[in-house]
Motif scaffolding. Structure first.
Motif, short mmCIF file in Angstrom:
data_model
loop_
_atom_site.label_atom_id
_atom_site.label_comp_id
_atom_site.label_asym_id
_atom_site.label_seq_id
_atom_site.Cartn_x
_atom_site.Cartn_y
_atom_site.Cartn_z
N VAL A 197 7.23 76.64 -57.82
CA VAL A 197 8.08 75.49 -58.11
C VAL A 197 9.04 75.29 -56.96
N GLY A 198 9.34 74.03 -56.66
CA GLY A 198 10.26 73.73 -55.57
C GLY A 198 10.10 72.30 -55.12
N ARG A 199 10.38 72.07 -53.84
CA ARG A 199 10.18 70.75 -53.24
C ARG A 199 9.28 70.95 -52.03
N PHE A 200 8.06 70.44 -52.15
CA PHE A 200 7.03 70.73 -51.16
C PHE A 200 6.54 69.46 -50.47
N VAL A 201 6.38 69.56 -49.16
CA VAL A 201 5.61 68.59 -48.41
C VAL A 201 4.14 68.93 -48.62
N SER A 202 3.29 67.91 -48.72
CA SER A 202 1.88 68.20 -48.91
C SER A 202 1.01 67.21 -48.15
N VAL A 203 -0.17 67.67 -47.79
CA VAL A 203 -1.15 66.83 -47.12
C VAL A 203 -2.53 67.33 -47.55
N SER A 204 -3.49 66.41 -47.67
CA SER A 204 -4.81 66.79 -48.18
C SER A 204 -5.91 66.28 -47.26
N GLU A 205 -7.06 66.94 -47.32
CA GLU A 205 -8.28 66.50 -46.66
C GLU A 205 -9.45 66.97 -47.52
N THR A 206 -10.65 66.62 -47.14
CA THR A 206 -11.81 67.00 -47.92
C THR A 206 -12.69 67.97 -47.14
N ALA A 207 -13.40 68.79 -47.89
CA ALA A 207 -14.42 69.68 -47.34
C ALA A 207 -15.62 69.57 -48.25
N GLY A 208 -16.57 68.73 -47.88
CA GLY A 208 -17.67 68.42 -48.79
C GLY A 208 -17.14 67.68 -49.99
N SER A 209 -17.45 68.15 -51.18
CA SER A 209 -16.97 67.50 -52.39
C SER A 209 -15.63 68.05 -52.86
N ALA A 210 -15.10 69.05 -52.15
CA ALA A 210 -13.86 69.68 -52.56
C ALA A 210 -12.67 69.06 -51.82
N LYS A 211 -11.51 69.17 -52.44
CA LYS A 211 -10.27 68.71 -51.84
C LYS A 211 -9.47 69.91 -51.38
N LEU A 212 -8.97 69.85 -50.16
CA LEU A 212 -8.11 70.89 -49.61
C LEU A 212 -6.70 70.34 -49.50
N THR A 213 -5.74 71.00 -50.11
CA THR A 213 -4.36 70.55 -50.09
C THR A 213 -3.48 71.64 -49.52
N TYR A 214 -2.64 71.26 -48.56
CA TYR A 214 -1.73 72.19 -47.91
C TYR A 214 -0.31 71.79 -48.28
N LEU A 215 0.50 72.77 -48.70
CA LEU A 215 1.86 72.50 -49.15
C LEU A 215 2.82 73.46 -48.47
N SER A 216 4.09 73.05 -48.35
CA SER A 216 5.08 73.94 -47.77
C SER A 216 6.49 73.42 -48.03
N ASP A 217 7.43 74.35 -48.07
CA ASP A 217 8.84 73.99 -48.07
C ASP A 217 9.47 74.32 -46.73
N VAL A 218 8.66 74.77 -45.75
CA VAL A 218 9.19 75.16 -44.44
C VAL A 218 8.49 74.45 -43.29
#
Length: 440
Positions: A197-218
């Motif tokens: 839990v917190g306040r996260f920046v996030s960005v996503s991309e795809t790998a085949g049919s899956a979604k990859l999401t990267y998050l961070s507070d730093v």
């Protein structure tokens, strides 16, 4: 009723897998359903939990879970008040009367407290790490008991959350809060539960049919994309070697400060200090791929008990070397296995050489890792050399496909490799895995 439960600190803090206090408990948990209010500032938690389970032994008279430092405010078993007790490092509930095999039971709890382990925080976030049964009631080391999991997190409005699976609902809560509910896509072992839990920046991309999401507070989105850029190629590589695509619809990676490197069901937590400081350095390239590998070996295909823990960690350590071979060349593969060999030789010099499926007591975490991580990786390399690449990778795919979603022992890997190669591998597994006299 109020009972403070104190976890064993000595051996289990040094090695989360040194003590297995819940194996053979006589029941199988089918689901954990939680409503949790975490306090980021004070690193405390208050919650309500419903555990549904089924007796697998006749005459089951007790429900035994891992001990922790939480205060139990109330507990009922099928609606009847229950009083838990602390026995050694286990939390025990006596049933009103023994029950027959196949009978189902519902345990309902309310609790609060400051978890002794399993919480980490930054200025703007709180996240869990490995010790799920320190912030909830569960069975930490009973890897073979996979259960459904849902978690409703009550947080201040505007707070981001992450947990196992996907968020299935979000609704207003009392006093300016909101309740975000997450649900796992399949049953998982309890040690893989977690949240952030917190306040996260996030960005996503795809790998085949899956979604990859990267998050961070730093880190910002640009740094996230840069840091996790290899993930897509890693997913392609592992999917090919496993014969199974990424087994989650969305895989998340949370980037935090420090040296964290921990897998959970459907996500991982990675510390900045564990990422390469310079591009294309095979020596530093391990954390992202190692934790990603666990989505297949450890999370999807899970060792039945701590005895076969090498099937989680030894296979993954070997596969980290295989990734380095794929990306950097054979020298990087050999160098990675040389690290494993050096760690194993150090414990052997102390007279601590054990077979991979040894069920005795490891004196230290380092010893366990040298055997089940490092020797496990070296055994996989030996299998590869003995069988040849075609049969070896075919056997690994057969093993992974056959046991996807289930639990395994070392015999399952042996049978898959024998089927793929046509060789009798009993002598080899007897020597490396079971010990010379472990099998006829």
């Amino acid at each position: 009723m109020r009972l403070a439960l104190v976890a064993i600190i000595v051996a289990s803090l040094a090695d989360p897998a040194l003590a297995d206090t819940t194996s053979g408990a006589g029941f199988d948990v089918t689901s954990y359903d939680l409503a949790l209010t975490p306090d980021m500032q004070n690193e405390t938690v208050a919650g309500r939990e419903t555990i549904r389970l089924r007796a697998i032994d006749d005459g089951l008279s007790q429900l035994i879970f891992s001990g922790n430092a939480l205060t139990i405010d109330s507990a009922t078993i099928d609606g009847v008040p229950a009083s838990p007790t602390l026995k050694a490092d286990s939390l025990t509930f006596d049933l009103p009367r023994p029950i027959a095999r196949g009978r189902t039971v519902k345990l309902e709890l309310a609790y609060h407290g400051h978890p002794a382990r399993g919480f980490a925080r930054s200025a703007t976030a709180l996240y869990t790490s490995y010790f799920a049964c320190d912030w909830m009631i569960c069975r930490q080391n009973d890897f073979g008991d996979k259960a459904a999991f849902s978690l409703a997190l009550r947080v201040p409005v505007g707070t981001d959350t992450m947990s196992v699976g996907r968020m299935v609902s979000k609704r207003p809560g009392p006093d300016g809060s909101e309740i975000q509910r997450w649900k796992a896509p399949r049953p998982y072992s309890a040690y893989l539960y977690g949240f952030a839990v917190g306040r996260f920046v996030s960005v996503s991309e795809t790998a085949g049919s899956a979604k990859l999401t990267y998050l961070s507070d730093v880190a910002d989105t640009a740094e996230l994309k840069h840091r996790f850029a290899p993930t897509r190629e890693m997913v392609r590589f592992i999917s090919d070697k496993a014969g199974v695509p990424l087994p989650v619809a969305e895989y998340r990676q949370l980037l935090v400060k420090g040296d964290e490197a921990q897998e959970a069901a459907t996500y991982s937590v990675i510390g900045m200090d564990e990422l390469p400081t310079k591009a294309d350095d095979p020596d530093q390239d391990w954390a992202i791929v190692h934790e990603l590998f666990h989505q297949w070996w450890g999370n999807l295909v899970t060792c039945a008990s701590l005895t076969d823990f090498w099937l989680n960690e030894g296979v993954t350590t070997f596969m980290t070397a295989a990734w380095k071979e794929h990306r950097y060349g054979r020298a990087a593969y050999d160098a990675e296995l040389d690290v494993a060999r050096s760690r194993l030789e150090k414990v052997r010099a102390k007279g601590l050489d054990k077979p991979l499926a040894w069920d005795g007591h490891y004196p230290t975490l380092g010893t366990r890792r040298a055997i089940q991580y490092s020797e496990g990786a070296l055994f996989m390399d030996h299998l590869r050399s003995t069988l040849g690449d075609a049969a070896f990778w075919s056997g690994l795919r057969r093993y992974t496909r056959a046991h996807a979603g289930g639990v395994v022992t070392s015999i399952d890997l042996e049978r898959a490799m024998e089927a793929a190669s046509g060789h009798d591998l009993r002598p080899l597994f007897a020597q490396w895995v079971f010990g010379e006299t472990a099998r006829p």
